[in-house]
Design a protein around this motif. Structure first.
Motif, PDB file in Angstrom:
ATOM      1  N   PHE A 240       0.831  -1.209   0.000  1.00 49.14           N
ATOM      2  CA  PHE A 240       0.000   0.000   0.000  1.00 49.14           C
ATOM      3  C   PHE A 240       0.864   1.257   0.000  1.00 49.14           C
ATOM      4  N   TYR A 241       1.890   1.287   0.842  1.00 54.00           N
ATOM      5  CA  TYR A 241       2.730   2.481   0.912  1.00 54.00           C
ATOM      6  C   TYR A 241       3.609   2.613  -0.330  1.00 54.00           C
ATOM      7  N   LEU A 242       3.999   1.492  -0.936  1.00 55.96           N
ATOM      8  CA  LEU A 242       4.698   1.565  -2.216  1.00 55.96           C
ATOM      9  C   LEU A 242       3.785   2.122  -3.298  1.00 55.96           C
ATOM     10  N   MET A 243       2.504   1.731  -3.257  1.00 58.78           N
ATOM     11  CA  MET A 243       1.544   2.262  -4.220  1.00 58.78           C
ATOM     12  C   MET A 243       1.384   3.769  -4.053  1.00 58.78           C
TER      13      MET A 243
ATOM     14  N   LEU B 153      -2.566  14.636   1.636  1.00 52.95           N
ATOM     15  CA  LEU B 153      -3.141  15.978   1.697  1.00 52.95           C
ATOM     16  C   LEU B 153      -2.186  17.016   1.099  1.00 52.95           C
ATOM     17  N   ALA B 154      -0.889  16.882   1.377  1.00 53.38           N
ATOM     18  CA  ALA B 154       0.078  17.798   0.780  1.00 53.38           C
ATOM     19  C   ALA B 154       0.128  17.638  -0.741  1.00 53.38           C
ATOM     20  N   LEU B 155       0.051  16.390  -1.205  1.00 50.95           N
ATOM     21  CA  LEU B 155       0.027  16.151  -2.642  1.00 50.95           C
ATOM     22  C   LEU B 155      -1.234  16.729  -3.272  1.00 50.95           C
ATOM     23  N   LEU B 156      -2.356  16.608  -2.575  1.00 50.04           N
ATOM     24  CA  LEU B 156      -3.603  17.187  -3.070  1.00 50.04           C
ATOM     25  C   LEU B 156      -3.490  18.707  -3.169  1.00 50.04           C
ATOM     26  N   ARG B 157      -2.828  19.319  -2.190  1.00 53.55           N
ATOM     27  CA  ARG B 157      -2.650  20.772  -2.229  1.00 53.55           C
ATOM     28  C   ARG B 157      -1.799  21.173  -3.434  1.00 53.55           C
ATOM     29  N   ARG B 158      -0.729  20.427  -3.700  1.00 56.04           N
ATOM     30  CA  ARG B 158       0.115  20.755  -4.851  1.00 56.04           C
ATOM     31  C   ARG B 158      -0.630  20.574  -6.170  1.00 56.04           C
ATOM     32  N   VAL B 159      -1.413  19.498  -6.263  1.00 51.69           N
ATOM     33  CA  VAL B 159      -2.165  19.258  -7.496  1.00 51.69           C
ATOM     34  C   VAL B 159      -3.193  20.364  -7.709  1.00 51.69           C
ATOM     35  N   THR B 160      -3.873  20.761  -6.633  1.00 52.01           N
ATOM     36  CA  THR B 160      -4.892  21.805  -6.757  1.00 52.01           C
ATOM     37  C   THR B 160      -4.267  23.123  -7.191  1.00 52.01           C
ATOM     38  N   GLU B 161      -3.130  23.493  -6.591  1.00 49.61           N
ATOM     39  CA  GLU B 161      -2.474  24.731  -6.984  1.00 49.61           C
ATOM     40  C   GLU B 161      -1.969  24.669  -8.420  1.00 49.61           C
ATOM     41  N   ALA B 162      -1.471  23.497  -8.823  1.00 56.88           N
ATOM     42  CA  ALA B 162      -0.983  23.360 -10.196  1.00 56.88           C
ATOM     43  C   ALA B 162      -2.119  23.474 -11.201  1.00 56.88           C
ATOM     44  N   ARG B 163      -3.256  22.857 -10.907  1.00 59.59           N
ATOM     45  CA  ARG B 163      -4.388  22.920 -11.826  1.00 59.59           C
ATOM     46  C   ARG B 163      -4.988  24.327 -11.855  1.00 59.59           C
ATOM     47  N   ARG B 164      -4.913  25.035 -10.732  1.00 60.24           N
ATOM     48  CA  ARG B 164      -5.437  26.393 -10.701  1.00 60.24           C
ATOM     49  C   ARG B 164      -4.600  27.314 -11.574  1.00 60.24           C
TER      50      ARG B 164
ATOM     51  N   SER C  33       5.864  -0.820  19.031  1.00 57.25           N
ATOM     52  CA  SER C  33       5.354  -2.062  18.460  1.00 57.25           C
ATOM     53  C   SER C  33       5.078  -1.854  16.978  1.00 57.25           C
ATOM     54  N   GLU C  34       4.903  -2.973  16.268  1.00 56.29           N
ATOM     55  CA  GLU C  34       4.612  -2.880  14.852  1.00 56.29           C
ATOM     56  C   GLU C  34       3.266  -2.212  14.609  1.00 56.29           C
ATOM     57  N   ALA C  35       2.303  -2.422  15.500  1.00 56.97           N
ATOM     58  CA  ALA C  35       1.007  -1.754  15.360  1.00 56.97           C
ATOM     59  C   ALA C  35       1.156  -0.238  15.477  1.00 56.97           C
ATOM     60  N   GLU C  36       1.986   0.216  16.425  1.00 58.75           N
ATOM     61  CA  GLU C  36       2.218   1.658  16.561  1.00 58.75           C
ATOM     62  C   GLU C  36       2.969   2.214  15.355  1.00 58.75           C
ATOM     63  N   ARG C  37       3.935   1.456  14.856  1.00 56.61           N
ATOM     64  CA  ARG C  37       4.643   1.894  13.651  1.00 56.61           C
ATOM     65  C   ARG C  37       3.686   1.996  12.471  1.00 56.61           C
ATOM     66  N   LEU C  38       2.795   1.022  12.346  1.00 58.35           N
ATOM     67  CA  LEU C  38       1.838   1.036  11.244  1.00 58.35           C
ATOM     68  C   LEU C  38       0.890   2.228  11.356  1.00 58.35           C
ATOM     69  N   GLN C  39       0.456   2.535  12.575  1.00 53.20           N
ATOM     70  CA  GLN C  39      -0.425   3.681  12.765  1.00 53.20           C
ATOM     71  C   GLN C  39       0.307   4.989  12.448  1.00 53.20           C
ATOM     72  N   THR C  40       1.559   5.111  12.887  1.00 52.18           N
ATOM     73  CA  THR C  40       2.346   6.307  12.582  1.00 52.18           C
ATOM     74  C   THR C  40       2.555   6.458  11.081  1.00 52.18           C
ATOM     75  N   ALA C  41       2.848   5.352  10.419  1.00 50.65           N
ATOM     76  CA  ALA C  41       3.046   5.407   8.968  1.00 50.65           C
ATOM     77  C   ALA C  41       1.768   5.800   8.245  1.00 50.65           C
ATOM     78  N   THR C  42       0.621   5.323   8.736  1.00 50.21           N
ATOM     79  CA  THR C  42      -0.648   5.672   8.093  1.00 50.21           C
ATOM     80  C   THR C  42      -0.970   7.140   8.280  1.00 50.21           C
ATOM     81  N   VAL C  43      -0.743   7.665   9.482  1.00 48.19           N
ATOM     82  CA  VAL C  43      -0.979   9.093   9.720  1.00 48.19           C
ATOM     83  C   VAL C  43      -0.055   9.937   8.841  1.00 48.19           C
ATOM     84  N   THR C  44       1.210   9.531   8.728  1.00 41.32           N
ATOM     85  CA  THR C  44       2.138  10.244   7.852  1.00 41.32           C
ATOM     86  C   THR C  44       1.692  10.171   6.399  1.00 41.32           C
TER      87      THR C  44
END
Length: 518
Positions: A200-203, A318-329, A301-312
């Motif tokens: 998923f994170y590679l995707m 969201l940052a990518l969405l902001r860049r795409v929106t500004e670029a399209r604008r 723990s691996e569960a905490e690492r997974l949660q941290t990675a998901t939040v990141t």
């Protein structure tokens, strides 16, 4: 009678000696295992792939040994079902190459020989080797992989919790078979979860890299991605403490007994009892590390690492969405603009041209206060030299930073008249109280046979307005009502007209009568 021996094209690698007691997949050296994937890069890789698919179909139909003619028949069936199957010419050279790479094992077929001469003609039959079948399945997994495999499974947590509770009960009662089944299932589930998370994170990384060329792909999937990650994070945060408690409950029943039960029920033939126990001990250690049972404060723990990675990952999306929106604008992304500008600088023939380009793009050399006009331009003739004209007043911010001054002075202070607010509030409460008392008087004394005072008249007009608004416009023969201040006014159809006397005069109502109830 001496029979001919099978031709052997493979010899063990010098750097990886094979023990004499090894057989099957253990007999494959490192070089042998690397050569298993030669068919995927060969010139006729499509023909090799479909020939192996024919062997896989025969294996599914319990046809383990296939002759060249049988493989040809299966290939013909696959070509009828799949239009993309290529036309394979001669099968025998392909079989020989696959045997040389040790994907297929070749043996003599004595049932096809009617005499010794035919037996010497080498009527061969072929079958998958263990390592060859695994190499073929690995290639098929890569070819058949989709985005559906790259997702975070949030529905698995209740099953993991139930399995941990069942594992604790089985270990407490000494049910070794159940301990083996539950522990094997948990190990498989956690391994699958880790692989899915990695994919998923590679995707997400691939999606970010292809954003500049295909932003519409990201915009199409952004809502589903954010929803999927947020739901997974919420479920993981909700189940992590419960799963850690369940793991601790299993450990309280005896980790050594748990490992002994699992190793005793393990039916792997070629593993020594000590090796089995060590293997299950490592699996149990990985399971406890996954959910943080017994983990120190400094370790995650691996569960905490997974949660941290998901939040990141959510923040990155969201940052990518902001860049795409500004670029399209703006029609083009900021990154693309800087890349083109860098290419222009590289293409400059000399330093003077580069300085000119820099001045045209950034305009950092010229004084910005030149464009400031005088407060009264008519006082200064346009032909008067700057040396003789009066100076123009400049803002300090424009001189120091080059920025235009914004609105000067602080925002005016809002004046609040608390006494006036209290007086208006008291009048509002008094008016509401009078309307409520007047409505109660209408409900108690009625409308007819008396003169309504001013508050009662105002209350009646308000109720009448609500009732007329609720009445069906096309018909006057339908009962309508309106309520306010705790009373209800009902309009009932009647013959003739009714009259209500008020301090303002008489109110004539045609075709209706009024009823006020509490």
């Amino acid at each position: 009678m001496d029979l001919p021996k099978p031709l052997t094209d493979e010899t063990p690698a010098v750097d990886s000696p094979v023990e004499t007691s090894s057989f099957g997949i253990d007999a494959f050296t490192l070089d042998d295992r690397m050569r298993l994937f030669h068919f995927a890069a060969a010139e006729k890789r499509n023909e090799y792939l479909w020939l192996l698919r024919a062997f896989d179909r025969g294996r599914a139909n319990y046809q383990v040994l296939l002759h060249a003619s049988s493989a040809r028949d299966l290939l013909d069936q696959l070509r009828e079902e799949h239009p993309d199957c290529p036309a394979v010419g001669e099968v025998q050279p392909l079989l020989d190459s696959l045997n040389e790479w040790r994907l297929l094992d070749r043996s003599y077929d004595g049932t096809r020989a009617a005499n010794l001469a035919e037996y010497r003609n080498r009527h061969y039959v072929y079958q998958f080797t263990q390592a060859g079948y695994r190499a073929y399945r690995a290639v098929e997994d890569v070819l058949g992989s989709t985005l559906e495999d790259a997702q975070l499974s949030r529905l698995i947590f209740p099953d993991i919790l139930a399995d941990l509770q069942a594992l604790a009960e089985a270990n407490r009662t000494g049910d070794g078979d159940e301990v083996y089944r539950k522990l094997s299932r948990l190990d498989q589930v956690l391994s699958d979860m880790a692989q899915r998370a990695a994919r998923f994170y590679l995707m997400l990384g691939d999606l970010a890299r292809t954003n500049d060329t295909r932003p519409e792909v990201f915009l199409t999937h952004k809502d589903a991605l954010l929803t999927h990650m947020r739901e997974f994070t919420a479920e993981l945060a909700r189940f992590t403490p419960r799963l850690a408690g369940a793991v601790q409950a299993v450990a309280d029943t005896g980790a050594d007994a748990l490992i002994a039960h699992a190793a005793a029920a393990d039916d792997r033939l070629f593993r020594a009892p000590g090796d089995r126990e060590e293997d299950w001990r490592q699996r149990w250690s990985g399971l406890t590390h996954w959910f943080g049972a017994g983990a120190g404060r400094d370790s995650q723990s691996e569960a905490e690492r997974l949660q941290t990675a998901t939040v990141t990952a959510i923040a990155n999306v969201l940052a990518l969405l902001r860049r795409v929106t500004e670029a399209r604008r703006g029609g083009v992304s900021r990154e693309s603009q800087l890349r083109h500008l860098a290419q222009w600088f590289v293409s400059c023939p000399d330093e003077d041209a580069a300085h000119g380009l820099f001045q045209a793009v950034f305009d950092l050399g010229g004084p910005r206060h030149i464009a400031v006009t005088h407060e009264d331009p008519e006082l200064i003739p346009p032909r008067l030299s700057w040396w003789d004209a009066e100076p123009v007043q400049l803002a300090r911010g424009l001189v120091e930073s080059g920025r235009e001054p914004r609105m000067t002075g602080a925002t005016a202070r809002i004046e609040r008249n608390d006494a006036q607010r209290q007086r208006l509030r008291a009048e509002q409460l008094k008016l509401t109280r009078e309307r409520r008392d007047a409505a109660a008087s209408l409900a108690a004394d009625g409308l007819y046979g008396r003169v309504l005072d001013e508050p009662e008249t105002q209350a009646l007009l308000g109720l009448l307005d609500l009732a007329l608004g609720a009445r069906v416009p096309t018909s006057r023969k339908v009962t309508a009502s309106g309520s306010a201040h705790g009373v209800r006014l009902t309009l009932r159809p009647s013959e003739g007209s009714t009259t209500v006397r008020t301090v303002y005069g008489r109110l004539h109502l045609s075709g209706v009568t009024l009823e006020v109830s509490g």
